[in-house]
Motif scaffolding. Structure first.
Motif, PDB file in Angstrom:
ATOM      1  N   ILE A 286      35.673  33.343  33.415  1.00 57.61           N
ATOM      2  CA  ILE A 286      36.138  33.745  34.737  1.00 57.61           C
ATOM      3  C   ILE A 286      35.510  35.081  35.097  1.00 57.61           C
ATOM      4  O   ILE A 286      35.527  36.027  34.296  1.00 57.61           O
ATOM      5  CB  ILE A 286      37.674  33.868  34.771  1.00 57.61           C
ATOM      6  CG1 ILE A 286      38.325  32.501  34.511  1.00 57.61           C
ATOM      7  CG2 ILE A 286      38.152  34.438  36.110  1.00 57.61           C
ATOM      8  CD1 ILE A 286      39.818  32.582  34.288  1.00 57.61           C
ATOM      9  N   MET A 287      34.954  35.158  36.294  1.00 62.12           N
ATOM     10  CA  MET A 287      34.513  36.430  36.845  1.00 62.12           C
ATOM     11  C   MET A 287      35.465  36.775  37.982  1.00 62.12           C
ATOM     12  O   MET A 287      35.463  36.109  39.034  1.00 62.12           O
ATOM     13  CB  MET A 287      33.070  36.369  37.327  1.00 62.12           C
ATOM     14  CG  MET A 287      32.086  36.063  36.205  1.00 62.12           C
ATOM     15  SD  MET A 287      30.375  36.534  36.613  1.00 62.12           S
ATOM     16  CE  MET A 287      30.475  38.306  36.447  1.00 62.12           C
ATOM     17  N   ASN A 288      36.286  37.784  37.749  1.00 60.20           N
ATOM     18  CA  ASN A 288      37.326  38.177  38.696  1.00 60.20           C
ATOM     19  C   ASN A 288      36.876  39.433  39.442  1.00 60.20           C
ATOM     20  O   ASN A 288      36.902  40.537  38.888  1.00 60.20           O
ATOM     21  CB  ASN A 288      38.637  38.426  37.959  1.00 60.20           C
ATOM     22  CG  ASN A 288      39.733  38.913  38.874  1.00 60.20           C
ATOM     23  OD1 ASN A 288      39.743  38.596  40.068  1.00 60.20           O
ATOM     24  ND2 ASN A 288      40.666  39.689  38.341  1.00 60.20           N
ATOM     25  N   VAL A 289      36.442  39.255  40.703  1.00 61.38           N
ATOM     26  CA  VAL A 289      35.987  40.371  41.525  1.00 61.38           C
ATOM     27  C   VAL A 289      37.153  40.783  42.418  1.00 61.38           C
ATOM     28  O   VAL A 289      37.522  40.056  43.351  1.00 61.38           O
ATOM     29  CB  VAL A 289      34.756  39.989  42.351  1.00 61.38           C
ATOM     30  CG1 VAL A 289      34.286  41.175  43.185  1.00 61.38           C
ATOM     31  CG2 VAL A 289      33.643  39.495  41.436  1.00 61.38           C
ATOM     32  N   VAL A 290      37.737  41.918  42.106  1.00 62.34           N
ATOM     33  CA  VAL A 290      38.976  42.330  42.763  1.00 62.34           C
ATOM     34  C   VAL A 290      38.772  42.530  44.260  1.00 62.34           C
ATOM     35  O   VAL A 290      39.631  42.183  45.081  1.00 62.34           O
ATOM     36  CB  VAL A 290      39.516  43.616  42.100  1.00 62.34           C
ATOM     37  CG1 VAL A 290      40.729  44.147  42.858  1.00 62.34           C
ATOM     38  CG2 VAL A 290      39.867  43.341  40.637  1.00 62.34           C
ATOM     39  N   GLY A 291      37.617  43.042  44.667  1.00 64.83           N
ATOM     40  CA  GLY A 291      37.377  43.341  46.078  1.00 64.83           C
ATOM     41  C   GLY A 291      36.975  42.166  46.923  1.00 64.83           C
ATOM     42  O   GLY A 291      36.763  42.318  48.132  1.00 64.83           O
ATOM     43  N   GLY A 292      36.824  40.975  46.348  1.00 61.90           N
ATOM     44  CA  GLY A 292      36.484  39.795  47.115  1.00 61.90           C
ATOM     45  C   GLY A 292      35.013  39.676  47.429  1.00 61.90           C
ATOM     46  O   GLY A 292      34.157  40.368  46.846  1.00 61.90           O
TER      47      GLY A 292
END
Length: 455
Positions: free
Chosen positions: A377-383
């Motif tokens: 999973i690559m979770n990019v907090v800023g979208g």
């Protein structure tokens, strides 16, 4: 006393020959010591082999080599002026004066130069040749050239070490500073073989390491281990110039009061960065890594506002589930893809920006998971606004925005969906009329149909 006088004294008396045998080499029997008493001088013209310990409380001026099976000790009034290589099978201790000249001193046990003693290194070499742990205490006297040949146990400093010439760690050799400073004026070599990572300098982190001729950037490891189980240490990661380390390891395995290591400037690692235990803080710095970024379960990486840059020359593995602030990989135009591998099921969190910039169709960045059974999973907090992506080949990977599968999906330009992806590519939409085999009559019976695309 000379060896000629001893030769005269040896008239085959059993007591004498049991102690030494004369000839070209003066040899004492196994377990028999050689003692030079205070006020006496012994100047052998041939080689000397001592089967036990040797104590120099007087003056010893050998013309050739000296080999001592046990300890070599120099008393407060003792003087040794080496005329050839000196080999010590156990401890070397100096309370008096040792002059090395251009010779080699090999020590298999502890090396202790007392604060009241004088060790004149000349242009010689000191070797640490043991197979068990050794402690080196110089008490301010500089050595010239130094080689750590002990590849089975750790050589530890008992005081600051100043090397006026060159320093070499053999492959597999470990020098533990233990809070003592290290200064090397000449060439510093941390491993004999390029790309070797087994030669190591082990630091608490509070030491000052001065490498006047520069760091070894093609081999060896620097391992920061902290201060043990004492109070939590907050210390820096030392800057060695344009390239700071070949291999860098953070490994405070104390179990309690884990220490914190702060990056204070641009950090460049020519091979791997491993955070095994303890905490590494990035500050606002750029951290360039040419190899892998490894975060073990017991390690902590506090990215703060740092930018981790993975170079385009090598493939990379990101192990564990680190949180980055900014993460950047820009592929160069060399007709060779760069592979970025994640652990199966790992979550890579990006609090700032993610930049994955392939160059063209034959210089893509390939995102894969290992072994490839559970998507990473690559979770990019800023979208989506925090992502720059182009020329990617993505397999076994889920893109999230703030912990939720990306919606709408991110469709990176010029990229390939390698399968088992979520949040990355739009689902193909098919609309129209299905005809029977005659190609004219519409198919009207409700049913589920399978569509095969591109064969």
């Amino acid at each position: 006393v000379t060896d000629a006088i001893l030769d005269t004294a040896n008239d085959a008396d059993a007591d004498i020959t049991a102690i030494y045998a004369d000839g070209a080499t003066l040899t004492t029997a196994a377990g028999k010591d050689l003692n030079i008493l205070s006020g006496d001088t012994f100047g052998p013209t041939g080689a000397v082999v001592v089967g036990g310990d040797m104590a120099a409380n007087g003056t010893y001026t050998p013309a050739l080599t000296t080999a001592v099976t046990g300890d070599l000790s120099i008393g407060a009034a003792g003087v040794i002026t080496a005329g050839g290589a000196t080999t010590v099978g156990d401890d070397f201790s100096n309370l008096g004066t040792y002059t090395a000249g251009a010779t080699t001193l090999s020590v298999a046990g502890d090396f202790t130069n007392d604060a009241t003693a004088t060790f004149t290194a000349g242009t010689g070499l000191v070797e640490f040749t043991g197979t068990t742990a050794q402690v080196v205490t110089t008490n301010g006297d500089a050595l010239n050239n130094v080689e750590n040949k002990n590849t089975t146990a750790v050589v530890s400093l008992g005081s600051a070490l100043t090397v006026g010439g060159t320093y070499n760690n053999d492959d597999g050799a470990i020098l533990s500073l233990g809070g003592s400073d290290l200064t090397v004026t000449g060439a510093f070599t941390n491993g004999d073989t390029p790309a070797n990572t087994t030669a190591a300098i082990r630091l608490v982190g509070s030491e000052t390491v001065t490498l006047t001729a520069g760091q070894d950037i093609d081999s060896g490891t620097f391992e920061y281990v902290g201060n043990g189980t004492g109070s939590t240490l907050f210390t820096g990661v030392q800057d060695f110039g344009a390239t700071d380390y070949f291999n860098l390891v953070i490994n405070d395995a104390a179990g309690t009061n884990s220490d914190i290591f702060q990056i204070g400037s641009v950090l460049t690692v020519a091979n791997d960065l491993l955070i095994m235990d303890g905490e590494l803080r990035g500050g606002s710095n750029t951290i360039s890594v040419a190899g892998d970024f490894d975060l073990d379960a017991t390690g902590v990486f506090d990215a703060e506002t740092s930018t981790v840059v993975l170079d385009a020359i090598n493939d990379h593995v990101i192990s564990g589930s680190p949180t980055f602030y900014n993460l950047t990989l820009t592929e160069d135009n060399d007709t060779d893809d760069t592979i970025l591998t994640f652990d199966d099921g790992a979550t890579i969190t990006i609090d700032g920006t993610l930049a994955l910039d392939g160059a063209d169709a034959d210089d893509t960045i390939n995102l894969v998971s290992n072994p490839g059974t559970v998507a990473a999973i690559m979770n990019v907090v800023g979208g989506s606004g925090s992502i720059t992506a182009d020329f990617l080949d993505i397999t076994d990977n889920t893109l999230q925005y703030a912990g939720v599968t990306a919606a709408p999906v991110n469709n990176p330009a010029n990229s390939v969906d390698g399968g088992s992806t979520l949040g990355w590519f739009p689902t193909p939409s098919i609309a129209g009329t299905v005809y029977l085999a005659d190609g004219v009559t519409p198919y009207t019976t409700a049913s589920t149909m399978n569509v095969l695309v591109n064969g």
